[in-house]
Design an enzyme around this catalytic site. Structure first.
Site, PDB file in Angstrom:
ATOM      1  N   LYS A  32      39.072  45.356  30.987  1.00 27.80           N
ATOM      2  CA  LYS A  32      39.265  45.753  32.389  1.00 27.80           C
ATOM      3  C   LYS A  32      39.405  44.552  33.327  1.00 27.80           C
ATOM      4  O   LYS A  32      40.173  44.605  34.287  1.00 27.80           O
ATOM      5  CB  LYS A  32      38.137  46.664  32.864  1.00 27.80           C
ATOM      6  N   THR A  33      38.668  43.463  33.060  1.00 33.27           N
ATOM      7  CA  THR A  33      38.759  42.295  33.942  1.00 33.27           C
ATOM      8  C   THR A  33      40.145  41.669  33.852  1.00 33.27           C
ATOM      9  O   THR A  33      40.721  41.249  34.855  1.00 33.27           O
ATOM     10  CB  THR A  33      37.680  41.254  33.577  1.00 33.27           C
ATOM     11  N   ASP A 219      35.864  47.099  41.558  1.00 24.82           N
ATOM     12  CA  ASP A 219      35.409  47.008  40.166  1.00 24.82           C
ATOM     13  C   ASP A 219      34.103  47.786  40.004  1.00 24.82           C
ATOM     14  O   ASP A 219      33.372  48.008  40.976  1.00 24.82           O
ATOM     15  CB  ASP A 219      35.199  45.531  39.807  1.00 24.82           C
ATOM     16  N   GLU A 220      33.779  48.175  38.756  1.00 23.22           N
ATOM     17  CA  GLU A 220      32.529  48.901  38.441  1.00 23.22           C
ATOM     18  C   GLU A 220      32.334  50.097  39.381  1.00 23.22           C
ATOM     19  O   GLU A 220      31.243  50.341  39.899  1.00 23.22           O
ATOM     20  CB  GLU A 220      31.319  47.959  38.522  1.00 23.22           C
ATOM     21  N   GLN A 250      29.586  54.822  31.379  1.00 21.89           N
ATOM     22  CA  GLN A 250      28.671  53.694  31.518  1.00 21.89           C
ATOM     23  C   GLN A 250      27.915  53.722  32.849  1.00 21.89           C
ATOM     24  O   GLN A 250      27.425  52.694  33.316  1.00 21.89           O
ATOM     25  CB  GLN A 250      29.429  52.368  31.368  1.00 21.89           C
ATOM     26  N   ARG A 598      27.611  47.205  22.872  1.00 24.48           N
ATOM     27  CA  ARG A 598      27.426  45.764  23.094  1.00 24.48           C
ATOM     28  C   ARG A 598      27.739  44.989  21.814  1.00 24.48           C
ATOM     29  O   ARG A 598      27.965  43.779  21.856  1.00 24.48           O
ATOM     30  CB  ARG A 598      25.978  45.440  23.489  1.00 24.48           C
TER      31      ARG A 598
END
Length: 736
Positions: A32-33, A219-220, A250, A598
């Protein structure tokens, strides 16, 4: 045109789409970044958007810094956007320009957490609440909750009703708000609240800022709360574009105000919005993703997506079920040691747990095998405030040393000020005695202080007498100390960390109970000496070490190898979510999903059997393990799902101590370590059957509920619970 050869088809669409409103659902590890930064570069280089017309909002300084660094490598310096910041930093810049509309100077003061507590302490003094059981941290949390929920002082007063504590908090809230106005100061909640008020009350100011930005990127987005969303909607004018990136699967911060429905129902506020799904994962193996997908799909309030990867790896997710918590910790430490000898860096390994109190046994296991570790974003168990307080009360029973006394004499507050403490120290020096002996003599005190000291000494002497008699189990004595000292009440009063602190106290009780069960001939003094061995270690930073952390702290991180521990009902998922509505359980499942994703190459999911002091009952397998796709999992040799091997925590330590022997074996590099079989004395000739009542030399009376070859499954009375034990001569039928 920008180079899009490194993007997959969905990423490319997310970067190049010209829709005004875009919702990018970016699964874990989906890049995503990269998409977000490439989108900004596309706007500047391909669409000729002026850099200062682009606003990118993140929620942490770390994320903002990373985005700026990436863009600096992708753009010429003069083309780099000027508006990339956290939401709080953005609000500061807005308020520095226009807060005068609200009657504040542009050089207003920003309060940090310590400043806030200072104002609260001042309020308590001015309102004559010095003897209140309220703590500054608790009141700051109360004020923050009211502000973010946009509850005014007057509304808070009405809600308080006749409840003394709530009334006191509302009075402090009023004082706090007025004091900040006098100082022209804003706290972190005010930064957003005042910006929203500014835009709401002054349309011309709002219009100015809406004209300033043509493209707003967030973002987020799954972690924003209602007030933050209000601010974002204000900033997006009729002609501006809104581009949000996030993953509803998430959303793990609803306890902090995050509202998953905002990203879920985005199209209701922006009817023409387009949704693009990023579900190709570049982080984890196929087995890890299959297991993670199989768990999260049980949530109903989500956008359907399934992560996939082209990353090939035949390793499956490893499940290990231990006979006890101590054995689980020992197995994890042993497995890490095994991996390290095979060339795995400690820094590539992380252990994730649901709550901080669960680090206790893991830390002991790490120290026993000399494995370097750090608690990421946290404090080691025996160094946590409430644990150190409790241990100091135990030290008062055994040694009554000056350091322990100085820590807890006024914890919780008893009105013993600095001057009184100085007098105690001076009197002890003058008489060459301990400070506690000065308290017992009680010759230098008068008035209220004299009575307080008498009560304190009486409390300590009472506990000492109980410990000398030896009739009360030490863990029960510790529970009595929690109640009578006020330590438990002090933890309960901490609104922000109440649950965590209380669980740490329970974990310490369980630790003491395990010690006395395993070492019935050892004293409280020896327990404290044992603890000192675990706390007396180099606290310097070690770069090459295993990282222990809560799942919340792990958000946004990734590791080659991940161990997720204590997957038991009531622990993970935690008890509160089980009792809560479906919303609570869905958040726990999202938390599990975050934990599993993770891991890049190796994932271990672990659980323990036996009795749990925390949940006050036998441990049961977490529903999340049951929901996993077991086609992509393998049982570790020795897991209790295959066979019972270790039957007690004492035997777990034998396993732990024998691990060095196991490590020296020349075996297959990829072999999963099996538990060391504990030598049992030759079985007696007594025939046991289901339903027999038996007497165990350590666990007392129990009922056999299952017989399998030479192994018995026995239900013992509290606190031992269900155990699997090999038949041995010391096990007797009742009455024989």
């Amino acid at each position: 045109m920008i180079d899009t050869t490194l993007l997959n088809e969905n990423q490319k669409e997310a970067v190049l789409s010209d829709d005004q409103y875009l919702r990018i659902i970016a699964g874990a590890g989906s890049g995503k970044t990269r998409v977000l930064t490439t989108r900004i570069v596309h706007l500047i280089e391909d669409e000729d958007v002026r850099p200062y017309k682009i606003l990118a909002i993140t929620f942490t300084n770390k994320a903002a810094k990373e985005m700026k660094e990436r863009l600096s490598t992708m753009l010429h310096e003069e083309d780099e956007p000027r508006w990339i910041s956290t939401i709080h930093s953005l609000c500061v810049r807005i308020l520095r320009e226009d807060i005068s509309c609200l009657g504040y100077p542009k050089n207003f003061t920003i309060m940090d957490a310590d400043d806030q507590k200072s104002i609260v302490k001042e309020a308590m003094k001015q309102l004559d609440l010095k003897d209140s059981k309220l703590t500054p941290g608790e009141v700051v949390g109360y004020i923050s909750n009211n502000k973010t929920a946009q509850i005014s002082v007057d509304a808070a007063k009405k809600m308080a009703g006749s409840f003394t504590d709530d009334t006191d908090k509302a009075r402090i809230y009023e004082y706090y708000v007025n004091r900040l106005k006098e100082m022209y100061a804003l706290d972190f909640d005010d930064l957003i609240l005042k910006t929203v008020t500014l835009f709401s009350d002054f349309p011309s100011v709002l219009e100015k800022w809406q004209r300033r930005f043509e493209y707003v990127l967030v973002d987020e987005f799954q972690d924003i709360d209602n007030l933050q969303y209000q601010l974002i909607r204000f900033l997006v004018g009729k002609n501006a574009s809104l581009y949000v990136v996030g993953d509803p699967d998430q959303t793990i911060y609803t306890w902090r105000g995050a509202n998953v429905d905002i990203i879920m129902h985005f199209e209701k506020d922006f009817p023409n919005a387009k949704t693009i799904m990023l579900n190709e994962n570049y982080r984890s193996t196929d087995a890890i993703l299959r297991v993670s997908n199989s768990v999260i799909q049980n949530n109903k309030n989500r956008l359907k997506k399934e992560l996939y990867t082209s990353k090939k790896n035949e390793d499956k997710v490893i499940h290990f079920g231990a006979e006890s918590e101590e054995y689980e910790d020992a197995w994890i430490a042993g497995m890490i040691q095994k991996l390290h000898t095979q060339g795995k860096k400690y820094s590539d390994i992380a252990i994730l747990y649901r709550s901080n109190y669960l680090s206790r046994g893991l830390e002991k296991a790490m120290i026993d095998l000399r494995i370097p570790y750090i608690i990421y974003g946290g404090i080691r168990f025996y160094e946590r405030m409430e644990v150190k307080d409790a241990l100091c009360y135990l030290r008062m029973i055994v040694t009554a040393d000056d350091l322990a006394l100085q820590r807890i004499l006024n914890r919780p507050k008893r009105g013993i000020g600095g001057k009184t403490m100085d007098n105690i120290v001076e009197e002890a020096r003058r008489n060459n005695s301990t400070m506690y002996e000065v308290l017992k003599a009680n010759q230098i005190f008068s008035g209220k202080a004299k009575k307080t000291i008498e009560e304190f000494v009486s409390m300590i002497e009472g506990w000492k007498a109980i410990e000398r008699e030896g009739k009360m189990p030490l863990d029960e004595l510790l529970g009595k100390i929690f109640e009578e000292s006020g330590v438990k009440a002090m933890c309960e009063a901490d609104e922000e960390k109440r649950d965590e602190r209380l669980l740490n106290l329970k974990a310490l009780q369980e630790d003491l109970q395990n010690f006395t069960n395993d070492n019935p001939d050892l004293s409280l003094d020896e327990y404290l000496q044992n603890i000192a061995l675990y706390t007396d270690r180099d606290s310097g930073e070690v770069s090459e070490c295993v990282q222990l952390m809560t799942v919340h702290a792990a958000k946004g991180l990734e590791f080659d190898t991940v161990f997720v521990t204590d997957l038991n009902e009531g622990i993970f998922p935690n008890a509160r979510s089980i009792e809560d509505s479906s919303h609570g359980m869905e958040e726990e499942r999202r938390l599990a999903y975050v934990a599993f994703t993770r891991a890049k190459n190796h994932l271990y999911v672990c659980e323990a059997g036996g009795f749990s002091f925390i949940i006050q009952g036998p441990r049961q397998t977490s529903r999340f393990i049951k929901e996993m796709d077991h086609d992509y999992m393998v049982e570790a040799p020795g897991s209790f799902n295959q066979r019972g091997v270790i039957s007690s925590s004492r035997e777990a330590r034998i396993f732990k101590n024998s691990f060095a022997d196991f490590m020296s074996r020349k075996d297959d590099e990829d072999e999963i370590p099996s538990p060391i079989h504990v030598e049992q004395p030759k079985a007696n000739k007594v025939k046991f059957k289901k339903g027999d009542t038996v007497i165990h030399p350590k666990f007392g009376e129990g009922i056999i509920i299952k017989v399998k070859r030479e192994m018995l499954e026995i239900a013992f009375t509290y606190p031992y619970g269900l155990k699997k034990i090999a038949i041995f001569p010391g096990l007797k039928k009742k009455g024989e």
